[in-house]
Design a protein around this motif. Sequence first.
Motif, PDB file in Angstrom:
ATOM      1  N   ALA A  60      27.819  38.346  35.852  1.00  8.68           N
ATOM      2  CA  ALA A  60      26.781  38.442  34.818  1.00  8.68           C
ATOM      3  C   ALA A  60      26.589  39.538  33.965  1.00  8.68           C
ATOM      4  O   ALA A  60      26.270  39.583  32.653  1.00  8.68           O
ATOM      5  N   LEU A  61      27.246  40.573  34.482  1.00 10.54           N
ATOM      6  CA  LEU A  61      27.479  42.096  33.564  1.00 10.54           C
ATOM      7  C   LEU A  61      28.368  41.611  32.466  1.00 10.54           C
ATOM      8  O   LEU A  61      27.861  42.332  31.153  1.00 10.54           O
ATOM      9  N   ASP A  62      29.222  40.808  32.643  1.00 14.68           N
ATOM     10  CA  ASP A  62      30.219  40.717  31.562  1.00 14.68           C
ATOM     11  C   ASP A  62      30.606  41.991  30.693  1.00 14.68           C
ATOM     12  O   ASP A  62      30.359  41.930  29.484  1.00 14.68           O
ATOM     13  N   ALA A  63      30.894  43.163  31.320  1.00 15.61           N
ATOM     14  CA  ALA A  63      31.072  44.290  30.755  1.00 15.61           C
ATOM     15  C   ALA A  63      32.504  44.665  30.247  1.00 15.61           C
ATOM     16  O   ALA A  63      33.728  43.957  30.653  1.00 15.61           O
ATOM     17  N   ASP A  64      32.707  45.493  29.191  1.00 17.25           N
ATOM     18  CA  ASP A  64      33.949  45.946  28.851  1.00 17.25           C
ATOM     19  C   ASP A  64      34.464  46.760  29.750  1.00 17.25           C
ATOM     20  O   ASP A  64      35.767  47.051  29.789  1.00 17.25           O
ATOM     21  N   ALA A  65      33.814  47.702  30.354  1.00 19.14           N
ATOM     22  CA  ALA A  65      34.071  48.583  31.315  1.00 19.14           C
ATOM     23  C   ALA A  65      32.946  48.749  32.530  1.00 19.14           C
ATOM     24  O   ALA A  65      31.959  48.971  32.136  1.00 19.14           O
ATOM     25  N   VAL A  66      33.471  49.208  33.673  1.00 18.53           N
ATOM     26  CA  VAL A  66      32.594  49.476  34.916  1.00 18.53           C
ATOM     27  C   VAL A  66      32.956  50.716  35.298  1.00 18.53           C
ATOM     28  O   VAL A  66      34.108  50.657  36.123  1.00 18.53           O
ATOM     29  N   MET A  67      32.404  51.586  35.521  1.00 23.24           N
ATOM     30  CA  MET A  67      32.423  52.639  36.360  1.00 23.24           C
ATOM     31  C   MET A  67      32.136  52.417  37.731  1.00 23.24           C
ATOM     32  O   MET A  67      31.068  52.518  38.006  1.00 23.24           O
ATOM     33  N   ILE A  68      33.003  52.414  38.804  1.00 20.33           N
ATOM     34  CA  ILE A  68      32.703  51.914  40.079  1.00 20.33           C
ATOM     35  C   ILE A  68      32.596  53.528  41.035  1.00 20.33           C
ATOM     36  O   ILE A  68      33.435  53.999  41.043  1.00 20.33           O
ATOM     37  N   ILE A  69      31.444  53.388  41.597  1.00 16.98           N
ATOM     38  CA  ILE A  69      31.244  54.334  42.612  1.00 16.98           C
ATOM     39  C   ILE A  69      31.286  53.754  43.930  1.00 16.98           C
ATOM     40  O   ILE A  69      30.897  52.753  44.128  1.00 16.98           O
ATOM     41  N   GLU A  70      31.856  54.573  44.810  1.00 16.71           N
ATOM     42  CA  GLU A  70      32.360  53.969  46.106  1.00 16.71           C
ATOM     43  C   GLU A  70      33.263  52.828  46.130  1.00 16.71           C
ATOM     44  O   GLU A  70      33.186  51.765  46.753  1.00 16.71           O
ATOM     45  N   GLY A  71      34.357  52.835  45.258  1.00 18.24           N
ATOM     46  CA  GLY A  71      35.464  51.811  45.046  1.00 18.24           C
ATOM     47  C   GLY A  71      36.245  52.109  46.355  1.00 18.24           C
ATOM     48  O   GLY A  71      36.282  53.004  47.252  1.00 18.24           O
ATOM     49  N   PRO A  72      37.139  51.107  46.760  1.00 16.52           N
ATOM     50  CA  PRO A  72      38.000  50.835  47.575  1.00 16.52           C
ATOM     51  C   PRO A  72      38.963  52.121  47.731  1.00 16.52           C
ATOM     52  O   PRO A  72      39.293  52.820  46.795  1.00 16.52           O
ATOM     53  N   ASP A  73      39.240  52.486  48.962  1.00 15.26           N
ATOM     54  CA  ASP A  73      40.232  53.689  49.266  1.00 15.26           C
ATOM     55  C   ASP A  73      41.386  53.782  48.718  1.00 15.26           C
ATOM     56  O   ASP A  73      42.292  52.590  48.477  1.00 15.26           O
ATOM     57  N   ASP A  74      41.916  55.149  48.538  1.00 12.35           N
ATOM     58  CA  ASP A  74      43.490  55.103  47.950  1.00 12.35           C
ATOM     59  C   ASP A  74      44.068  56.313  48.933  1.00 12.35           C
ATOM     60  O   ASP A  74      43.449  57.351  49.246  1.00 12.35           O
ATOM     61  N   GLY A  75      45.162  55.861  49.309  1.00 14.75           N
ATOM     62  CA  GLY A  75      45.884  56.784  50.210  1.00 14.75           C
ATOM     63  C   GLY A  75      47.133  56.220  50.640  1.00 14.75           C
ATOM     64  O   GLY A  75      47.696  55.424  50.065  1.00 14.75           O
ATOM     65  N   ARG A  76      47.654  56.729  51.794  1.00 12.17           N
ATOM     66  CA  ARG A  76      49.068  56.249  52.370  1.00 12.17           C
ATOM     67  C   ARG A  76      49.054  54.699  52.552  1.00 12.17           C
ATOM     68  O   ARG A  76      50.115  53.967  52.371  1.00 12.17           O
ATOM     69  N   HIS A  77      47.928  54.126  53.263  1.00 14.60           N
ATOM     70  CA  HIS A  77      48.175  52.667  53.395  1.00 14.60           C
ATOM     71  C   HIS A  77      46.994  51.967  52.605  1.00 14.60           C
ATOM     72  O   HIS A  77      47.250  50.547  52.613  1.00 14.60           O
ATOM     73  N   ARG A  78      46.472  52.471  51.516  1.00 17.67           N
ATOM     74  CA  ARG A  78      45.528  51.690  50.522  1.00 17.67           C
ATOM     75  C   ARG A  78      45.743  52.042  49.201  1.00 17.67           C
ATOM     76  O   ARG A  78      45.901  53.146  48.900  1.00 17.67           O
ATOM     77  N   ASN A  79      45.532  51.066  48.424  1.00 19.36           N
ATOM     78  CA  ASN A  79      45.687  51.537  46.962  1.00 19.36           C
ATOM     79  C   ASN A  79      44.397  50.881  46.106  1.00 19.36           C
ATOM     80  O   ASN A  79      44.166  49.864  46.141  1.00 19.36           O
ATOM     81  N   THR A  80      43.717  51.793  45.702  1.00 22.35           N
ATOM     82  CA  THR A  80      42.536  51.654  44.831  1.00 22.35           C
ATOM     83  C   THR A  80      42.728  50.644  43.762  1.00 22.35           C
ATOM     84  O   THR A  80      41.943  49.710  43.411  1.00 22.35           O
ATOM     85  N   VAL A  81      43.908  50.779  42.930  1.00 19.19           N
ATOM     86  CA  VAL A  81      43.909  50.033  41.851  1.00 19.19           C
ATOM     87  C   VAL A  81      44.436  48.751  42.045  1.00 19.19           C
ATOM     88  O   VAL A  81      43.845  47.630  41.646  1.00 19.19           O
ATOM     89  N   THR A  82      45.138  48.494  42.951  1.00 20.06           N
ATOM     90  CA  THR A  82      45.693  47.245  43.379  1.00 20.06           C
ATOM     91  C   THR A  82      44.451  46.300  43.791  1.00 20.06           C
ATOM     92  O   THR A  82      44.423  45.171  43.686  1.00 20.06           O
ATOM     93  N   ALA A  83      43.505  46.967  44.795  1.00 21.98           N
ATOM     94  CA  ALA A  83      42.377  46.250  45.150  1.00 21.98           C
ATOM     95  C   ALA A  83      41.201  45.806  44.121  1.00 21.98           C
ATOM     96  O   ALA A  83      41.006  44.666  44.089  1.00 21.98           O
ATOM     97  N   LEU A  84      41.054  46.741  43.370  1.00 26.30           N
ATOM     98  CA  LEU A  84      40.042  46.469  42.117  1.00 26.30           C
ATOM     99  C   LEU A  84      40.785  45.337  41.300  1.00 26.30           C
ATOM    100  O   LEU A  84      39.968  44.486  40.995  1.00 26.30           O
ATOM    101  N   GLU A  85      42.017  45.374  40.894  1.00 26.72           N
ATOM    102  CA  GLU A  85      42.572  44.277  39.918  1.00 26.72           C
ATOM    103  C   GLU A  85      42.656  43.091  40.739  1.00 26.72           C
ATOM    104  O   GLU A  85      42.441  42.191  40.155  1.00 26.72           O
ATOM    105  N   THR A  86      42.747  43.100  42.026  1.00 34.48           N
ATOM    106  CA  THR A  86      42.608  41.884  42.886  1.00 34.48           C
ATOM    107  C   THR A  86      41.270  41.391  42.486  1.00 34.48           C
ATOM    108  O   THR A  86      41.123  40.104  42.602  1.00 34.48           O
TER     109      THR A  86
END
Length: 333
Positions: free
Chosen positions: A48-74
């Motif tokens: 519904a937003l159909d936004a050109d860009a969304v600043m995500i707060i409380e996005g998925p974790d990034d660290g040794r076992h998780r990757n924020t970019v991968t999760a968000l692009e998925t």
Amino acid sequence: MRLATYNIEWMNNLFDDHGALLPDGARSARHGVTRAEQIQAVTTVFQALDADAVMIIEGPDDGRHRNTVTALETFAAHAGVRARRAVLGFSNDTQQEIALLYDPDVMSVRHDPQAHADAPRFDTRFAIDLDVDATQDEVVFSKPPLELAVETASGHHLRLIGAHLKSKAPHGAKTRDEVMRVSIANRRKQLAQAIWLRARITAHLEAGDALMLMGDLNDGPGLDAYEDLFGRSSVEIILGTGGQALFDPHARQALQRRLGAAPTTARFWIKPEQRFLQALLDYIMVSPDLAARAPRWRIWHPLDDPDCWAQPALRDALVTASDHFPVSLDIDL
């Protein structure tokens, strides 16, 4: 062009360690909501937003076992939205990252942290006398703000800063005196973070940069009983005054109507009182040059926005997806 900020409550819980979505019947971090239900709700909101860009707060974790970019692009691929490329700044240890999803066809974006004499990089420490005792205290961000350099397809350059300031809730306090002590200490730290952030904003404005400050500031005029002790809310500090003031119409309305109705962007259940508390916590503040372009702000509040209310599927999705609602800004860039 539409830009938005959206705090998605514990989005991290919707992914496995490989960044794959978990659309199952297990409980999400949302009370009474399954992961499948929250994923579908967030998907509906993004579409519904159909936004050109969304600043995500409380996005998925990034660290040794998780990757924020991968999760968000998925997630973006699952939702089928244009904002399908993700960028992350400094990761943190709270499992709540600040990241941007954007449409690479309409803008290029890069993480571009800055440092100035009055405002060191946000992943370092800031020295300030918090309690007027002539002793410098060191302040850190638990969630370092995300600093981005953006160029639109039409050639406009702007700076985006995504922020999620620390909550002032007195966690761990049991007695009345402990609650007061922890609350005052937390507010003092939050105001120091706001001063740090404002120093960075001032440096950009002095350099002539077009700037947007987006995110959840966990604060607003009149939000708690300790504000008067320090004179100003962190929102007022970040907005600034005079020719270098940022502008957000919802913040202005709240500041001008402390005793009247004000816009709200979040809705929390207060169990001891058996009621919902609504608050203005999420903002898109813009520099004077961007404000002069007649941008249009919108809070996607399911109960207050007539268009959201008129669409039952979107209305229900906004309630299910998070305890915050998106804030968008439409601007000609």
